[in-house]
Motif scaffolding. Structure first.
Motif, short mmCIF file in Angstrom:
data_model
loop_
_atom_site.label_atom_id
_atom_site.label_comp_id
_atom_site.label_asym_id
_atom_site.label_seq_id
_atom_site.Cartn_x
_atom_site.Cartn_y
_atom_site.Cartn_z
N THR A 1 0.83 -1.04 -0.17
CA THR A 1 0.12 -0.07 0.13
C THR A 1 0.79 1.27 -0.02
O THR A 1 2.31 0.98 -0.07
N TYR A 2 0.32 2.39 -0.04
CA TYR A 2 1.16 3.43 0.39
C TYR A 2 1.67 3.84 1.56
O TYR A 2 2.16 4.90 1.68
N ARG A 3 1.79 3.00 2.34
CA ARG A 3 2.34 3.34 3.75
C ARG A 3 3.58 2.21 4.06
O ARG A 3 3.96 2.08 5.04
N GLN A 4 4.10 1.84 2.86
CA GLN A 4 5.01 0.64 3.00
C GLN A 4 6.78 0.99 2.51
O GLN A 4 7.50 0.31 2.04
N ILE B 1 2.43 0.71 -6.69
CA ILE B 1 1.57 0.81 -6.16
C ILE B 1 0.39 1.38 -6.93
O ILE B 1 0.33 2.14 -7.89
N LEU C 1 -7.46 1.16 -3.31
CA LEU C 1 -7.26 0.46 -2.17
C LEU C 1 -7.81 -0.99 -2.30
O LEU C 1 -8.86 -1.11 -2.82
N GLN D 1 -4.05 -4.27 -4.80
CA GLN D 1 -2.73 -4.99 -4.78
C GLN D 1 -2.78 -6.48 -4.12
O GLN D 1 -2.01 -7.28 -4.26
N TYR D 2 -3.94 -6.64 -3.34
CA TYR D 2 -3.88 -7.77 -2.69
C TYR D 2 -4.27 -9.21 -3.65
O TYR D 2 -3.70 -10.21 -3.32
N TRP E 1 -0.10 -6.78 1.02
CA TRP E 1 -0.23 -5.83 1.95
C TRP E 1 -1.47 -5.10 1.94
O TRP E 1 -2.01 -4.60 0.82
N ILE E 2 -2.13 -4.85 3.07
CA ILE E 2 -3.37 -4.20 3.12
C ILE E 2 -3.56 -3.56 4.39
O ILE E 2 -3.10 -4.15 5.32
N GLY E 3 -4.45 -2.40 4.46
CA GLY E 3 -4.65 -1.77 5.73
C GLY E 3 -6.06 -2.37 6.36
O GLY E 3 -6.88 -3.05 5.73
N ALA F 1 -9.34 -0.98 4.43
CA ALA F 1 -9.09 -1.78 3.17
C ALA F 1 -9.82 -3.08 3.26
O ALA F 1 -9.99 -3.77 2.03
#
Length: 411
Positions: free
Chosen positions: A133-136, A181, A185, A188-189, A211-213, A216
């Motif tokens: 995601t955008y926080r990795q 990326i 949301l 990518q999973y 990766w996922i939050g 999401a």
């Protein structure tokens, strides 16, 4: 008396004018949960999905069977992990300032979550692929991705390998195992599962990590990925970063009545573990186990990383509007950098003086590279960019109509 149906609205532990309260979270005792066999099945993973795997106790000591899993490693690997996290925090600090100065349009910090990506990435091998995601950004930092293209992508200048074609913070580096990326949301999973399926067919021994939050996980792609992973059993690790907030929405909205996000994976027949994401040793140990499981052909595994988003969701967000200002300091699992520092000091492998020096070195390095990259242009002072770049990287072979347009522009 006839009952009337009522709606339920999940509420966070505290609102801005209230005292932070995490008493409802059962964090368990460090070292209390064992290491499962690599071939564990979902039906046998209840303890691991509902509990919380911890390695470091409150005094910074490594305890329990998961600590034994990585006990033989040289202390230099832990010092490297600490430096990775210090470097990431310095990047966050400098880029937040840059955005506030108008030098770039957008940025997302990962403050408080550094241990997850930094420790996980150090367990992978060349050829494995993260679908982040955008926080990795931590994955890139721990993969030794050069800072020049990292900053260049944020400034969209000549150092940007994406040539300004992506929103800042949406990096891409195949060489460093970091898939491009997507702004949608959850996308990518399912991509991670598909990539892992393809690699299982080719038999090259590589694995994928999705990766996922927590927010999401309410998306369709989360459930599609879980189902496909359950059916086809590819070598994929399905990471869920539960940092308690989906922008300003409390995690309880996405979790519903599920006890944990890891428990959801068990419902799809996928074994799952829940881990203290602020414990670098726990992340390293569980990542090592999960990567070995996937690589040896035992199928997918899900990991819920239990952590807290200490900073704002992004530079467009003001968390003081929906949570107490001191809530991050009250988080019961602490700061990942401070915890690893304490552990290394207890081993005699670090000191407060060395830590202060390492912080200064990380900030000096990041600042020097940032200034170099900024000299090529920022949002408020853009550098020269050829219009020809808009035609690059769109097609493998440029079609005639675009070739004509480029010629008409004289570029």
């Amino acid at each position: 008396m006839k009952k009337t149906a009522k709606l339920h609205f999940p509420q966070p532990p505290a609102r801005p004018d209230e005292t932070p309260d995490f008493s409802a979270h059962d964090i368990g005792v460090a070292g209390a949960i064992g290491v499962p066999p690599l071939d564990i099945q979902a039906k046998d993973a209840r303890e691991y999905a509902n509990g919380l795997i911890r390695v470091m106790d409150d005094d910074g000591n490594a305890v329990g069977p998961w600590a034994d899993l990585i006990k033989g490693r040289d202390a230099s690997t832990l010092r490297q992990g600490l430096r990775d996290m210090l470097r990431m925090r310095a990047i966050d600090k400098r880029m937040l300032n840059a955005q506030r100065q108008g030098k770039t349009s957008f940025y997302l910090q990962c403050t408080g979550e550094e241990a997850i990506g930094c420790a996980f990435q150090r367990q992978l091998q060349t050829g494995d692929m993260n679908f982040p995601t955008y926080r990795q950004q931590t994955l890139l930092v721990a993969a030794d991705y050069p800072l020049e293209p990292l900053f260049g992508q944020l400034y969209s200048n000549s150092y940007d390998p994406m040539q300004g074609k992506q929103l800042p913070i949406m990096h891409s580096s195949r060489k460093h195992g970091f898939f491009t990326i997507s702004g949608n949301l959850g996308t990518q999973y399912i991509q991670a599962v598909g990539w892992a399926m393809a690699n299982a067919l080719t038999g090259d021994g590589n694995i994928a990590a999705g990766w996922i939050g927590d927010g999401a996980t309410a998306s369709n792609d989360f459930h599609s990925a879980m189902l496909c992973a359950s059916v086809y059993q590819p070598p994929v690790i399905l990471n869920i970063v539960n940092n308690q907030w989906a922008i300003s929405t409390y995690t309880g909205v996405a979790s519903g009545k599920s006890r944990t996000y890891a428990a959801r994976a068990r419902g799809y027949g996928i074994p799952a573990l829940r881990v203290d994401g602020n414990d670098y040793l726990a992340v390293a140990a569980v990542s090592t186990w999960a990567i070995q499981r996937a690589r040896e052909g035992f199928g997918p595994v899900a990991i819920e990383w239990f952590t807290y988003r200490a900073a704002a969701h992004s530079t467009s967000d003001d968390p003081s509007a929906y949570r107490p200002k001191n809530e991050a300091a009250a988080w019961p699992l602490g700061d990942p950098i401070e915890r690893l520092k304490t552990h290394l000091i207890s081993l005699g492998e670090w000191s407060q003086e060395r830590h202060t020096q390492a912080e200064a070195e990380a900030l000096d390095e990041v600042t020097a590279v940032q200034k170099t990259v900024e000299s090529a242009g920022t949002l408020v002072n853009p550098g020269p960019t050829s219009p020809a770049t808009m035609f690059d990287g769109v097609y493998a072979e440029m079609p005639p109509h675009l070739r004509r347009q480029r010629q008409e522009m004289g570029v």
